[in-house]
Write a protein that holds these residues in place. Structure first.
Motif, PDB file in Angstrom:
ATOM      1  N   UNK A 140       0.808  -1.220   0.000  1.00 41.02           N
ATOM      2  CA  UNK A 140       0.000   0.000   0.000  1.00 41.02           C
ATOM      3  C   UNK A 140       0.841   1.270   0.000  1.00 41.02           C
ATOM      4  N   UNK A 141       2.131   1.142  -0.273  1.00 40.93           N
ATOM      5  CA  UNK A 141       3.000   2.310  -0.217  1.00 40.93           C
ATOM      6  C   UNK A 141       3.814   2.442  -1.496  1.00 40.93           C
ATOM      7  N   UNK A 142       4.162   3.685  -1.825  1.00 46.97           N
ATOM      8  CA  UNK A 142       4.985   3.965  -2.995  1.00 46.97           C
ATOM      9  C   UNK A 142       5.960   5.087  -2.660  1.00 46.97           C
ATOM     10  N   UNK A 143       7.117   5.026  -3.305  1.00 50.29           N
ATOM     11  CA  UNK A 143       8.131   6.063  -3.121  1.00 50.29           C
ATOM     12  C   UNK A 143       8.551   6.565  -4.491  1.00 50.29           C
ATOM     13  N   UNK A 144       8.456   7.875  -4.691  1.00 48.26           N
ATOM     14  CA  UNK A 144       8.901   8.522  -5.920  1.00 48.26           C
ATOM     15  C   UNK A 144      10.152   9.323  -5.598  1.00 48.26           C
ATOM     16  N   UNK A 145      11.197   9.155  -6.401  1.00 55.32           N
ATOM     17  CA  UNK A 145      12.456   9.863  -6.169  1.00 55.32           C
ATOM     18  C   UNK A 145      12.841  10.618  -7.431  1.00 55.32           C
ATOM     19  N   UNK A 146      13.116  11.915  -7.270  1.00 57.01           N
ATOM     20  CA  UNK A 146      13.608  12.758  -8.350  1.00 57.01           C
ATOM     21  C   UNK A 146      14.913  13.395  -7.875  1.00 57.01           C
ATOM     22  N   UNK A 147      16.042  12.697  -8.081  1.00 58.89           N
ATOM     23  CA  UNK A 147      17.316  13.156  -7.512  1.00 58.89           C
ATOM     24  C   UNK A 147      17.732  14.546  -7.990  1.00 58.89           C
ATOM     25  N   UNK A 148      17.457  14.860  -9.269  1.00 57.19           N
ATOM     26  CA  UNK A 148      17.879  16.147  -9.787  1.00 57.19           C
ATOM     27  C   UNK A 148      17.227  17.312  -9.049  1.00 57.19           C
ATOM     28  N   UNK A 149      16.019  17.097  -8.555  1.00 55.29           N
ATOM     29  CA  UNK A 149      15.313  18.114  -7.773  1.00 55.29           C
ATOM     30  C   UNK A 149      15.481  17.915  -6.279  1.00 55.29           C
ATOM     31  N   UNK A 150      16.166  16.828  -5.877  1.00 48.61           N
ATOM     32  CA  UNK A 150      16.315  16.529  -4.455  1.00 48.61           C
ATOM     33  C   UNK A 150      14.988  16.237  -3.784  1.00 48.61           C
ATOM     34  N   UNK A 151      14.074  15.594  -4.507  1.00 46.57           N
ATOM     35  CA  UNK A 151      12.716  15.388  -4.012  1.00 46.57           C
ATOM     36  C   UNK A 151      12.404  13.917  -3.829  1.00 46.57           C
ATOM     37  N   UNK A 152      11.825  13.578  -2.679  1.00 46.05           N
ATOM     38  CA  UNK A 152      11.274  12.259  -2.414  1.00 46.05           C
ATOM     39  C   UNK A 152       9.819  12.423  -1.999  1.00 46.05           C
ATOM     40  N   UNK A 153       8.958  11.616  -2.602  1.00 43.84           N
ATOM     41  CA  UNK A 153       7.529  11.658  -2.294  1.00 43.84           C
ATOM     42  C   UNK A 153       7.104  10.278  -1.814  1.00 43.84           C
ATOM     43  N   UNK A 154       6.450  10.236  -0.666  1.00 43.33           N
ATOM     44  CA  UNK A 154       5.978   8.977  -0.088  1.00 43.33           C
ATOM     45  C   UNK A 154       4.458   8.943  -0.194  1.00 43.33           C
ATOM     46  N   UNK A 155       3.941   7.964  -0.937  1.00 45.25           N
ATOM     47  CA  UNK A 155       2.504   7.847  -1.158  1.00 45.25           C
ATOM     48  C   UNK A 155       1.914   6.741  -0.293  1.00 45.25           C
ATOM     49  N   UNK A 156       0.813   7.038   0.370  1.00 46.56           N
ATOM     50  CA  UNK A 156       0.020   6.025   1.057  1.00 46.56           C
ATOM     51  C   UNK A 156      -1.155   5.713   0.133  1.00 46.56           C
ATOM     52  N   UNK A 157      -1.036   4.613  -0.589  1.00 44.65           N
ATOM     53  CA  UNK A 157      -2.022   4.291  -1.619  1.00 44.65           C
ATOM     54  C   UNK A 157      -3.371   3.900  -1.029  1.00 44.65           C
ATOM     55  N   UNK A 158      -3.378   3.435   0.209  1.00 46.24           N
ATOM     56  CA  UNK A 158      -4.633   3.037   0.850  1.00 46.24           C
ATOM     57  C   UNK A 158      -5.397   4.260   1.354  1.00 46.24           C
ATOM     58  N   UNK A 159      -4.671   5.211   1.927  1.00 50.29           N
ATOM     59  CA  UNK A 159      -5.321   6.406   2.499  1.00 50.29           C
ATOM     60  C   UNK A 159      -5.401   7.575   1.526  1.00 50.29           C
ATOM     61  N   UNK A 160      -4.813   7.406   0.323  1.00 48.94           N
ATOM     62  CA  UNK A 160      -4.785   8.492  -0.660  1.00 48.94           C
ATOM     63  C   UNK A 160      -4.181   9.766  -0.058  1.00 48.94           C
ATOM     64  N   UNK A 161      -3.006   9.583   0.552  1.00 48.21           N
ATOM     65  CA  UNK A 161      -2.301  10.714   1.143  1.00 48.21           C
ATOM     66  C   UNK A 161      -0.830  10.649   0.753  1.00 48.21           C
ATOM     67  N   UNK A 162      -0.111  11.744   1.014  1.00 43.76           N
ATOM     68  CA  UNK A 162       1.311  11.762   0.660  1.00 43.76           C
ATOM     69  C   UNK A 162       2.067  12.704   1.590  1.00 43.76           C
TER      70      UNK A 162
END
Length: 333
Positions: free
Chosen positions: A148-170
């Motif tokens: 139920x979880x996802x991690x998006x990484x954009x190193x060039x922007x220094x950004x990490x996004x953590x998604x809770x796919x069950x709760x529709x939150x981040x």
């Protein structure tokens, strides 16, 4: 306490499996004419099988179906209620003095023991089935979905996004921008010394079609003695038999392959690094089984990593790396 049982199981199991799923080394530089650079997606299964024989190559579909058919983990509702009841009983001095409290406590302990047995059985099934992960790589970005979880990484922007796919939150995490190169974990500083008594010897296997793609095969055999614990391997003598199949396409997690000498095979087999090929650094591995056994017979397991549904990505897939519009930002604690 009860609410932590299920979480601790997943964290421990997931960490072990993810640690097993890694290693680097190589034999030749990657070709230039490969599948659209490193813009690729695939599904991945990692399995840690104690006291088992290596599974056959090309069983990704069956293994993915086994994971999909797993029953849900036991609900903590009943065991939480049992703990709450025990707390209430223990705080009532009249019940405890009358002797009835002890009988009521024993009844609640029955519910707790039943839950623990259910967790043990479910845990064994989950470990045997393994962990399924969906991954995407595009223009230096990456996304990995597990459960139920996802991690998006954009190193060039220094950004990490953590998604809770069950709760529709981040939630987001900002770090200094990097070049996007994959950091590797190394056991070079481990105090264990390795003494080889046989091998490592590498045998080329006949090519196979794995995940619908032609793959080169290799078998590596070695016997060595460790002076101290190294990764998953305890001190003592070990025999390792590893089979690996590699596709003629770039590995998005090994943009700058650094071949490892053959005499580092023990570190690669027992430890963890970038999840790349042991035999062809920079090329995408589709299957690997590493059978590690102690000569004493006290320690045996097979680590399996298999990939399927390999596909190229293009501009239309860029939305995979964005926060879905119906997700809400989590509040800081």
């Amino acid at each position: 306490m009860a609410r932590l049982v299920e979480k601790r199981f997943f964290y421990a199991c997931g960490a072990a499996l993810l640690l097993c799923a890694a290693a680097t080394s190589g034999a030749r530089a990657p070709a230039q004419s490969l599948l659209h650079g490193a813009d690729v997606a695939y599904d991945e299964i990692v399995r840690l099988l104690p006291d088992a024989t290596p599974p056959p190559v090309g069983s990704f579909v069956e293994d993915a179906a086994r994971i999909a058919a797993l029953p849900p983990m036991p609900s903590t509702k009943g065991v939480n209620s049992a703990f709450d009841a025990m707390n209430a009983i223990g705080s009532n001095p009249l019940l405890m003095m009358s002797g009835m409290g002890q009988f009521m406590m024993m009844a609640q302990m029955g519910a707790i023991n039943a839950y623990q047995q259910q967790m043990k059985s479910a845990g064994a099934a989950y470990q045997k089935a393994g962990v399924l992960k969906h991954v995407w790589f595009y223009r230096g970005w990456s996304r990995a979905d597990t459960g139920s979880y996802a991690v998006i990484v954009k190193p060039q922007q220094g950004l990490q996004v953590f998604l809770n796919l069950a709760n529709h939150s981040y939630r987001e995490s900002q770090t200094p921008p990097t070049s996007g190169d994959v950091a590797t974990y190394s056991l070079d500083d481990n105090p264990a010394s390795v003494e080889y008594s046989a091998g490592p010897t590498i045998t080329e296997l006949a090519p196979l079609r794995v995940a619908g793609r032609r793959a080169s095969g290799y078998r590596t055999d070695a016997s060595f003695t460790l002076s101290a614990t190294l990764g998953f391997c305890p001190p003592g003598r070990h025999e390792v038999h590893e089979v690996e199949y590699v596709a003629d396409m770039r590995d998005p997690q090994s943009p700058k392959p650094a071949p490892v000498a053959v005499d580092q095979f023990a570190q690669a087999a027992c430890g963890a690094a970038a999840p790349g090929s042991h035999r062809e650094a920079g090329r995408l591995m589709l299957f690997r089984s590493t059978d590690i056994s102690a000569v004493s017979g006290a320690h045996n397991y097979v680590v399996v990593l298999e990939r399927g549904n390999v596909r190229a990505l293009g501009a239309t897939d860029a939305s995979v790396f964005s926060i879905p519009p119906n997700f809400t930002k989590e509040q800081s604690p």
